[in-house]
Design a protein around this motif. Structure first.
Motif, PDB file in Angstrom:
ATOM      1  N   SER A 150     -14.350 -62.460  47.362  1.00 59.79           N
ATOM      2  CA  SER A 150     -13.212 -62.988  46.645  1.00 59.79           C
ATOM      3  C   SER A 150     -13.708 -63.814  45.453  1.00 59.79           C
ATOM      4  CB  SER A 150     -12.413 -63.848  47.614  1.00 59.79           C
ATOM      5  OG  SER A 150     -12.350 -65.185  47.293  1.00 59.79           O
ATOM      6  N   THR A 151     -12.906 -63.801  44.398  1.00 63.86           N
ATOM      7  CA  THR A 151     -13.286 -64.548  43.208  1.00 63.86           C
ATOM      8  C   THR A 151     -13.260 -66.050  43.464  1.00 63.86           C
ATOM      9  OG1 THR A 151     -11.009 -64.484  42.462  1.00 63.86           O
ATOM     10  CG2 THR A 151     -12.458 -62.770  41.618  1.00 63.86           C
ATOM     11  N   SER A 152     -12.580 -66.483  44.519  1.00 64.59           N
ATOM     12  CA  SER A 152     -12.589 -67.913  44.850  1.00 64.59           C
ATOM     13  C   SER A 152     -13.988 -68.358  45.242  1.00 64.59           C
ATOM     14  CB  SER A 152     -11.646 -68.204  46.015  1.00 64.59           C
ATOM     15  OG  SER A 152     -10.345 -67.832  45.681  1.00 64.59           O
ATOM     16  N   ARG A 153     -14.696 -67.486  45.978  1.00 65.69           N
ATOM     17  CA  ARG A 153     -16.070 -67.831  46.387  1.00 65.69           C
ATOM     18  C   ARG A 153     -16.976 -67.898  45.166  1.00 65.69           C
ATOM     19  NH1 ARG A 153     -13.360 -67.662  50.560  1.00 65.69           N
ATOM     20  NH2 ARG A 153     -12.925 -69.699  49.712  1.00 65.69           N
ATOM     21  N   GLY A 161      -9.195 -58.394  41.538  1.00 64.68           N
ATOM     22  CA  GLY A 161      -9.862 -59.577  42.091  1.00 64.68           C
ATOM     23  C   GLY A 161      -9.047 -60.177  43.216  1.00 64.68           C
ATOM     24  N   ALA A 162      -9.660 -60.308  44.377  1.00 66.70           N
ATOM     25  CA  ALA A 162      -8.986 -61.018  45.461  1.00 66.70           C
ATOM     26  C   ALA A 162      -9.211 -62.512  45.240  1.00 66.70           C
ATOM     27  CB  ALA A 162      -9.547 -60.588  46.803  1.00 66.70           C
ATOM     28  N   VAL A 163      -8.212 -63.281  45.604  1.00 65.18           N
ATOM     29  CA  VAL A 163      -8.326 -64.732  45.498  1.00 65.18           C
ATOM     30  C   VAL A 163      -8.001 -65.280  46.882  1.00 65.18           C
ATOM     31  CG1 VAL A 163      -7.558 -66.767  44.217  1.00 65.18           C
ATOM     32  CG2 VAL A 163      -7.357 -64.511  43.166  1.00 65.18           C
ATOM     33  N   SER A 164      -8.762 -66.259  47.347  1.00 68.39           N
ATOM     34  CA  SER A 164      -8.385 -66.848  48.637  1.00 68.39           C
ATOM     35  C   SER A 164      -8.053 -68.322  48.463  1.00 68.39           C
ATOM     36  CB  SER A 164      -9.480 -66.648  49.690  1.00 68.39           C
ATOM     37  OG  SER A 164     -10.706 -66.346  49.087  1.00 68.39           O
ATOM     38  N   PRO A 165      -6.802 -68.596  48.107  1.00 64.69           N
ATOM     39  CA  PRO A 165      -6.416 -69.989  47.908  1.00 64.69           C
ATOM     40  C   PRO A 165      -6.414 -70.733  49.235  1.00 64.69           C
ATOM     41  CG  PRO A 165      -4.519 -68.518  47.691  1.00 64.69           C
ATOM     42  CD  PRO A 165      -5.699 -67.649  47.924  1.00 64.69           C
ATOM     43  N   PRO A 166      -7.053 -71.898  49.276  1.00 65.05           N
ATOM     44  CA  PRO A 166      -7.068 -72.641  50.537  1.00 65.05           C
ATOM     45  C   PRO A 166      -5.642 -72.925  50.993  1.00 65.05           C
ATOM     46  CG  PRO A 166      -8.428 -73.722  48.848  1.00 65.05           C
ATOM     47  CD  PRO A 166      -7.716 -72.599  48.181  1.00 65.05           C
ATOM     48  N   PHE A 190      -0.773 -71.332  46.146  1.00 62.22           N
ATOM     49  CA  PHE A 190      -1.058 -70.660  44.875  1.00 62.22           C
ATOM     50  C   PHE A 190      -1.166 -71.624  43.686  1.00 62.22           C
ATOM     51  CE2 PHE A 190       0.972 -66.342  46.269  1.00 62.22           C
ATOM     52  CZ  PHE A 190      -0.031 -66.222  47.218  1.00 62.22           C
ATOM     53  N   SER A 191      -0.940 -72.915  43.918  1.00 63.47           N
ATOM     54  CA  SER A 191      -0.981 -73.831  42.768  1.00 63.47           C
ATOM     55  C   SER A 191      -2.404 -74.304  42.469  1.00 63.47           C
ATOM     56  CB  SER A 191      -0.066 -75.028  43.023  1.00 63.47           C
ATOM     57  OG  SER A 191      -0.613 -75.814  44.055  1.00 63.47           O
TER      58      SER A 191
END
Ligand code: ADP
Length: 586
Positions: free
Chosen positions: A336-339, A392-397, A401-402
């Motif tokens: 994920s792009t968050s990582r 791109g996957a995103v993994s918001p904690p 989504f903010s």
């Protein structure tokens, strides 16, 4: 990863300080983005800052045993990938070291330090079939030969994009390694099957076009409501358990891309292990070959060094661009792009940079946009057309989504598929929220769907959207007063919307038939629900009570179209039955 030869290396710096993946060196004669070897063990690193005589380096390996005073050697070359036959079916780490080769070298899955390996096998021979003859003139990007790389993909050997070109004076045919010269030009340039490209620069193209073709996914909610273009960008935020992995697998399997580049920046070690184990088992449904025959996998787990996670998306997109140059449609998935952003954050904090929102560096937005900017539908320098689509996957904690990565991604990408934990809990799959998701490609792709599927594609879709919107509004009232308090026409709308959700938007990835839905079938299901809608409202107007209308035998059969292999006949019959059963009521 390409290796510098001994001759290139100069020993000219000394380590000043070590802070996790960040090392500073004094008196190193280096340029930004040069690859350096750090310490006695020769750990690979990259220059990321130069201030006076102090050079800052991010190191792609564990630095715990490195101390100040140890030497640093500069290769003088930027971080580059090896491009050539042998990348498909490979599994790499973030700096393109093949995991299987490294494992063999060290006898374990845990990467040791100071171990390097070329990105493609230098000894293996490939069957080179020339496409040029002596006397031909070739320019940058031109295809000089074809290598049948896997049962699914022909690898096109190209003149490097920065070549001056020239006249062919010698050309080989037969089995050669990637380092052998296969074509020689009158300028003295020797063309090999292997070329290198610095990962942080986009490969050149003639023109970026406005995308007009969809990347057909075979997933109804995507193709029908939120399509992505070939060469488009999409983000898919996935709270845990919401179906992120299943969606990514479905796209890798079914999207009509020639090549898939899957970049995994794993949360935990075992998550990437899953991908590494799963992917080689997957079958390519269109050819029956292994999916890996057209896939390149880049895997980073969180127990791999943070800097390698920072570089993995660049390695991935450079490989994608190389296949694009061959005229292929490439789909790159970053999960994920968050990582990736967290790796940036960690390195930034080691550099003691001024933190931006939630500790992310101020350049987070710029980096994200530079990455997504490399997607597109291009006219290549050799005149072919190719595309790189980025998902791109995103993994918001906490699924919020903010947070900065989701927000900054949303400003850039043109397609947003919002996975929804509530829908997943209700077992509505794919759990993509149709109220929150969007696609800015929709209008520009309509002509394609109208020409290739049905000419009222967008009209029917708009009816579907309007009905779902109306349901959303009515649900608020239903929550307060109950469904029975609604007027009959609104009750009927709710029933139609239910079929839209159950028969059209839901799709079972694990059903052999339903797992893939061609656009024609997506249209036919929607159209059948519209037929029910129109006939039902006629009946209501003629005075038939709403319960009688919704009770007809044919209606629930709408929910079974998805699993029909011979769906055309099934839908023809169903539409006829809906019509006759409803008309019988008045
Ligand atoms: P995540 O990766 O977001 O944690 P998964 O992709 O593993 O979530 O999905 C969790 C579970 O949800 C899967 O094991 C599967 O049972 C179900 N699921 C998700 N998507 C689908 C789908 N399209 N069709 C059927 N089941 C699905």
């Amino acid at each position: 990863m390409s290796q510098a030869t001994e001759a290139d290396v100069s020993e000219d710096g000394v380590i000043e300080s070590v802070s996790g993946p960040v090392v500073t060196a004094k008196d190193l004669d280096a340029k930004m983005n040069d690859v350096v070897y750090v310490g006695h063990e020769g750990l690979m690193g990259e220059v990321i800052e130069i201030e006076g005589d102090i050079t800052t380096i991010q190191v792609y390996e564990e630095t715990s045993a490195v101390s100040p005073g140890e030497p640093v050697e500069n290769t003088g070359a930027p971080l580059s990938v090896d491009l050539g036959p042998g990348m498909l079916d490979a599994i790499y780490d973030g700096v393109q070291r093949p995991l299987d080769v490294l494992e063999e070298k060290m006898g374990s899955a845990f990467l040791d330090r100071g171990v390097d390996a070329p990105g493609i096998d230098l000894e293996k021979t490939w069957e080179f079939n020339p496409e040029v003859s002596e006397g031909d003139t070739v320019a940058a990007g031109d295809v000089v030969g074809i290598v049948p790389e896997t049962p699914s993909i022909d690898h096109k050997v190209m003149v490097p994009p920065d070549s001056e070109g020239g006249e062919v004076v010698d050309v080989k045919s037969g089995d050669y390694t990637v380092e052998d010269t296969v074509v020689e030009l009158d300028t003295g340039e020797e063309i090999r099957m292997r070329q290198e490209w610095p990962v942080r620069s986009q490969r050149p193209a003639d023109e970026k076009q406005t995308p007009t073709e969809p990347l057909v996914s075979g997933q109804r909610i995507l193709d029908g409501l939120f399509p992505i273009a070939k060469g488009g960008t999409a983000a898919i935020p996935g709270p845990f358990g919401s179906g992120k992995t299943v969606t990514q697998h479905q796209l890798a399997k079914w999207a009509d891309a020639d090549i898939v580049v899957y970049v995994g920046c794993g949360e935990r070690g075992n998550e990437m292990t899953e991908v590494i184990e799963d992917f080689p088992e997957l079958e390519d449904p269109t050819t029956g070959n292994a999916l890996m025959d057209r896939t390149c996998l880049i895997a980073n787990t969180s127990n791999m060094p943070v800097a390698a996670r920072e570089s993995c998306v660049y390695t991935g997109i450079t490989i994608a661009e190389y296949f694009r140059d061959m005229g292929y449609d490439v789909a790159l998935m970053a999960d994920s792009t968050s990582r990736w952003a967290e790796a940036m954050r960690e390195i930034s904090s080691r550099l003691e940079e001024m933190p931006g929102e939630e500790g992310y560096p101020a350049y987070l937005a710029a980096r994200l946009s530079e990455f997504y900017e490399r997607a597109g539908y291009f006219t290549n320098v050799n005149g072919t057309e190719g595309s790189v689509s980025v998902i791109g996957a995103v993994s918001p904690p906490g699924g919020d989504f903010s947070e900065p990565v989701t927000q900054n991604t949303l400003r850039i990408v043109k397609t947003f598929w919002a996975l929804d934990a509530d829908l997943a809990e209700r077992r509505h799959f794919p759990s993509i929220n149709w109220n929150e998701s969007y696609s800015l490609y929709r209008d520009q792709l309509d002509p394609w769907f109208e020409d290739n599927v049905r000419n009222d594609w967008s009209e029917k879709r708009q009816w579907g959207i309007d009905t779902l919107d109306e349901e959303d509004e009515l649900q608020e009232i239903v929550q307060l007063v109950g469904k029975d308090a609604l007027p009959e026409d609104q009750q009927l709308t709710l029933e139609v919307a239910r079929y839209l959700r159950e028969a059209w938007l839901q799709q079972d990835a694990f059903n052999d038939i339903d797992t893939y839905c061609e656009p024609e079938k997506t249209y036919r299901i929607l159209n059948a629900i519209k037929t029910f809608n129109d006939e039902a409202f006629d009946a209501l107007e003629a005075g038939v009570p709403v319960e009688e209308i919704t009770d007809i035998e044919a209606a629930p059969r709408l929910n079974r179209i998805g699993v029909q292999e011979e769906y055309e006949e099934y839908v023809d019959e169903l539409e006829a039955d809906i019509e006759s059963q409803l008309r019988e009521l008045y």
